[in-house]
Design a protein around this motif. Sequence first.
Motif, PDB file in Angstrom:
ATOM      1  N   MET A   1      -2.405   4.187   4.087  1.00 47.59           N
ATOM      2  CA  MET A   1      -2.995   3.975   2.757  1.00 47.59           C
ATOM      3  C   MET A   1      -2.202   2.896   2.036  1.00 47.59           C
ATOM      4  N   VAL A   2      -2.926   1.955   1.455  1.00 49.02           N
ATOM      5  CA  VAL A   2      -2.282   0.938   0.615  1.00 49.02           C
ATOM      6  C   VAL A   2      -2.814   1.110  -0.801  1.00 49.02           C
ATOM      7  N   GLU A   3      -1.902   1.203  -1.762  1.00 46.29           N
ATOM      8  CA  GLU A   3      -2.289   1.286  -3.168  1.00 46.29           C
ATOM      9  C   GLU A   3      -1.673   0.105  -3.895  1.00 46.29           C
ATOM     10  N   ARG A   4      -2.473  -0.490  -4.751  1.00 43.66           N
ATOM     11  CA  ARG A   4      -1.979  -1.590  -5.605  1.00 43.66           C
ATOM     12  C   ARG A   4      -2.113  -1.161  -7.059  1.00 43.66           C
TER      13      ARG A   4
ATOM     14  N   PHE B   1       0.979  14.164   1.131  1.00 41.82           N
ATOM     15  CA  PHE B   1       1.048  12.918   0.385  1.00 41.82           C
ATOM     16  C   PHE B   1       1.700  11.794   1.203  1.00 41.82           C
ATOM     17  N   GLY B   2       2.130  12.109   2.440  1.00 38.69           N
ATOM     18  CA  GLY B   2       2.722  11.091   3.296  1.00 38.69           C
ATOM     19  C   GLY B   2       4.069  10.609   2.785  1.00 38.69           C
ATOM     20  N   TYR B   3       4.542   9.521   3.398  1.00 41.99           N
ATOM     21  CA  TYR B   3       5.822   8.929   3.007  1.00 41.99           C
ATOM     22  C   TYR B   3       5.534   7.556   2.425  1.00 41.99           C
ATOM     23  N   SER B   4       5.874   7.372   1.139  1.00 40.10           N
ATOM     24  CA  SER B   4       5.441   6.184   0.405  1.00 40.10           C
ATOM     25  C   SER B   4       6.600   5.252   0.108  1.00 40.10           C
ATOM     26  N   ARG B   5       6.372   3.964   0.386  1.00 39.89           N
ATOM     27  CA  ARG B   5       7.360   2.947   0.032  1.00 39.89           C
ATOM     28  C   ARG B   5       6.680   1.877  -0.800  1.00 39.89           C
TER      29      ARG B   5
ATOM     30  N   ASN C   1       3.343  -8.795 -10.566  1.00 39.48           N
ATOM     31  CA  ASN C   1       3.291  -7.681 -11.495  1.00 39.48           C
ATOM     32  C   ASN C   1       2.569  -6.470 -10.914  1.00 39.48           C
ATOM     33  N   THR C   2       2.304  -6.511  -9.615  1.00 35.44           N
ATOM     34  CA  THR C   2       1.577  -5.415  -8.981  1.00 35.44           C
ATOM     35  C   THR C   2       2.511  -4.627  -8.073  1.00 35.44           C
ATOM     36  N   LEU C   3       2.504  -3.312  -8.230  1.00 37.16           N
ATOM     37  CA  LEU C   3       3.265  -2.446  -7.332  1.00 37.16           C
ATOM     38  C   LEU C   3       2.398  -2.146  -6.114  1.00 37.16           C
ATOM     39  N   VAL C   4       2.898  -2.521  -4.936  1.00 44.03           N
ATOM     40  CA  VAL C   4       2.151  -2.289  -3.704  1.00 44.03           C
ATOM     41  C   VAL C   4       2.822  -1.142  -2.957  1.00 44.03           C
ATOM     42  N   VAL C   5       2.071  -0.080  -2.722  1.00 39.49           N
ATOM     43  CA  VAL C   5       2.634   1.119  -2.087  1.00 39.49           C
ATOM     44  C   VAL C   5       1.975   1.315  -0.733  1.00 39.49           C
ATOM     45  N   ASN C   6       2.806   1.345   0.301  1.00 34.56           N
ATOM     46  CA  ASN C   6       2.332   1.611   1.659  1.00 34.56           C
ATOM     47  C   ASN C   6       2.719   3.024   2.045  1.00 34.56           C
ATOM     48  N   THR C   7       1.752   3.799   2.504  1.00 35.97           N
ATOM     49  CA  THR C   7       2.020   5.191   2.843  1.00 35.97           C
ATOM     50  C   THR C   7       1.481   5.530   4.222  1.00 35.97           C
ATOM     51  N   THR C   8       2.348   6.153   5.027  1.00 38.30           N
ATOM     52  CA  THR C   8       1.951   6.694   6.330  1.00 38.30           C
ATOM     53  C   THR C   8       2.603   8.075   6.446  1.00 38.30           C
ATOM     54  N   GLY C   9       2.451   8.698   7.615  1.00 36.72           N
ATOM     55  CA  GLY C   9       3.092  10.004   7.800  1.00 36.72           C
ATOM     56  C   GLY C   9       2.294  11.152   7.208  1.00 36.72           C
ATOM     57  N   PHE C  10       0.959  11.028   7.261  1.00 39.00           N
ATOM     58  CA  PHE C  10       0.094  12.061   6.687  1.00 39.00           C
ATOM     59  C   PHE C  10      -0.185  13.176   7.694  1.00 39.00           C
ATOM     60  N   VAL C  11      -0.530  14.330   7.155  1.00 39.28           N
ATOM     61  CA  VAL C  11      -1.039  15.414   7.993  1.00 39.28           C
ATOM     62  C   VAL C  11      -2.429  15.028   8.505  1.00 39.28           C
ATOM     63  N   ASP C  12      -2.833  15.686   9.552  1.00 38.51           N
ATOM     64  CA  ASP C  12      -4.157  15.458  10.122  1.00 38.51           C
ATOM     65  C   ASP C  12      -5.192  16.286   9.341  1.00 38.51           C
ATOM     66  N   GLU C  13      -6.427  15.982   9.544  1.00 39.24           N
ATOM     67  CA  GLU C  13      -7.532  16.785   8.992  1.00 39.24           C
ATOM     68  C   GLU C  13      -7.510  16.873   7.466  1.00 39.24           C
ATOM     69  N   ALA C  14      -7.226  15.749   6.829  1.00 40.83           N
ATOM     70  CA  ALA C  14      -7.186  15.726   5.360  1.00 40.83           C
ATOM     71  C   ALA C  14      -8.579  15.432   4.783  1.00 40.83           C
ATOM     72  N   TRP C  15      -8.697  15.689   3.498  1.00 44.10           N
ATOM     73  CA  TRP C  15      -9.905  15.322   2.742  1.00 44.10           C
ATOM     74  C   TRP C  15      -9.503  14.231   1.750  1.00 44.10           C
ATOM     75  N   LEU C  16     -10.231  13.100   1.765  1.00 49.09           N
ATOM     76  CA  LEU C  16      -9.893  12.015   0.842  1.00 49.09           C
ATOM     77  C   LEU C  16     -10.509  12.227  -0.532  1.00 49.09           C
TER      78      LEU C  16
END
Lengths: 261, 233
Positions: free
Chosen positions: A199-202, A161-165, A171-186
């Motif tokens: 990954m950026v999530e809003r 799930f990486g490291y999310s901040r 009013n939008t929560l913006v989440v930036n995530t890096t630090g993922f394992v390799d060879e993942a399936w989206l």
Amino acid sequence: MEARALCRVLALTCVLAAPASAQWLHVPQPGIPRTADGTPDLTAPAPRTADGKPDLAGIWRRPRGATPPSGPPDGLAAGIQVLFQPWAEAVYKTRGENGGKGMPSERCLPHGITKAFSVPEPFKIIETPGLILILHEEFNHHREIFTDGRRMPEHRAPTSFGYSRGTWDGNTLVVNTTGFVDEAWLDFRGHPATDALHMVERYRRRDFGHLEIQFTIDDPKAYRAPWGMTMTFDLLPETELIEHICENERDAARIEGGSTP
Amino acid sequence: MTSVSTRSSGGVAALIAFLLCGVSHAQQDSVPRMPDGKPDLSGIWRSASNRYLTDLSAGGAQLSMQPWARALYDERSAAHGKGRPSERCLPRGVPGMMLARDEPWKVVQTPGEVIILFHESLHYRQIFTDGRPFPDDAAPTWIGYSVGRWDRDDLVVETIGLTEETWLDEGGHPHSDALRVTERFRRRTVRMMDVDVTIDDPKAYARPWTVTVRFELVPSADLGEQRCAVLPR
């Protein structure tokens, strides 16, 4: 081949979903907005936390038949053009031909962010000062989103799930995530991702009963341009998650037998 | 003379009162508190040893196992614990999943719920402290259904609905569907927490039994993730 692939994905999903649909727990929830007849008012304004930010808390689930789907034919890329790197396109093609065989969740490994949100089982958001938790019913996996301004620790081992901040943009929560394992399936279709994924999530809670998350996948090792999609979720009021532990070492045998007509 | 004596004993009383208050105040100060005054158990914790993971009855808890439970335990002991659920990435259950020294867990404390996040397999426990009762029909699960309440400075957590497939420890102490686990969390200092674990399972043990397990604060901000991969047969 396509049909078999779909069968396999559906079989996996259905077998895994079975415990969740077996029963619902009713947990009375005082203080939620209600309509005149006493049912929860899902179109009331979104609640806010003590500091005035939208409160994303609740149990959420994808609407039935939600788009984009996660399995064949196009997974999360339904209706959009994805510019693969050549090796990633080859991997994607092979995964399609193999009917999703070899996906990490077969071995009970975590789905990762987008795949975990794409399943029918609900998830719960808990918002605390400085930390937001996401508890996924499927596999009983959790995820942390730090909103206290911390930096990612150095020399951190990569995770599914990486490291999310998270930060607030209005009013939008913006989440930036890096630090993922390799060879993942989206997704269940097999869009690959690498350890270069950002990954950026809003997150936007439109009203009391509706949440949307806009995803941007920026992984230059696997894709020549960022791409993304938006998923919507409906609130499940006055209930609780039901435990679902991955028991695929048993289900595998049942799936082999069960999916053969 | 009398007045002196009175003043003197008054002074002693004041001194004693000061000492007592001072000490109790120091103890309180050593444990962080929530806005509502309850101890804040938040943090990353791990068992001080693997002693209770290996054998929950370590330290002399007197068990009176029912015959079937004794037979099953002896069988598991003879097999050196082979076949335990954790071999297959399945949860160790309650209290087992709390006990491994190499598998820390993080407490997140909110007003109506305490959440425990596990490094092991990325699992979590929810402990509802909003006063709700147990569900009428708690189907057996690997982690059970937990509700908690505060008894002064102790968080008292009761758990039911645990599948008989879980083992109480890696040594193989069994339990039945009648198991009720009580965990009394007591944060003694910033860095130390004791949990009294009571096993109440009349179908498997003639009498409830209790052990106290010590946990240490892990000086890390990152729980991380342990990946346990099963191989589908």
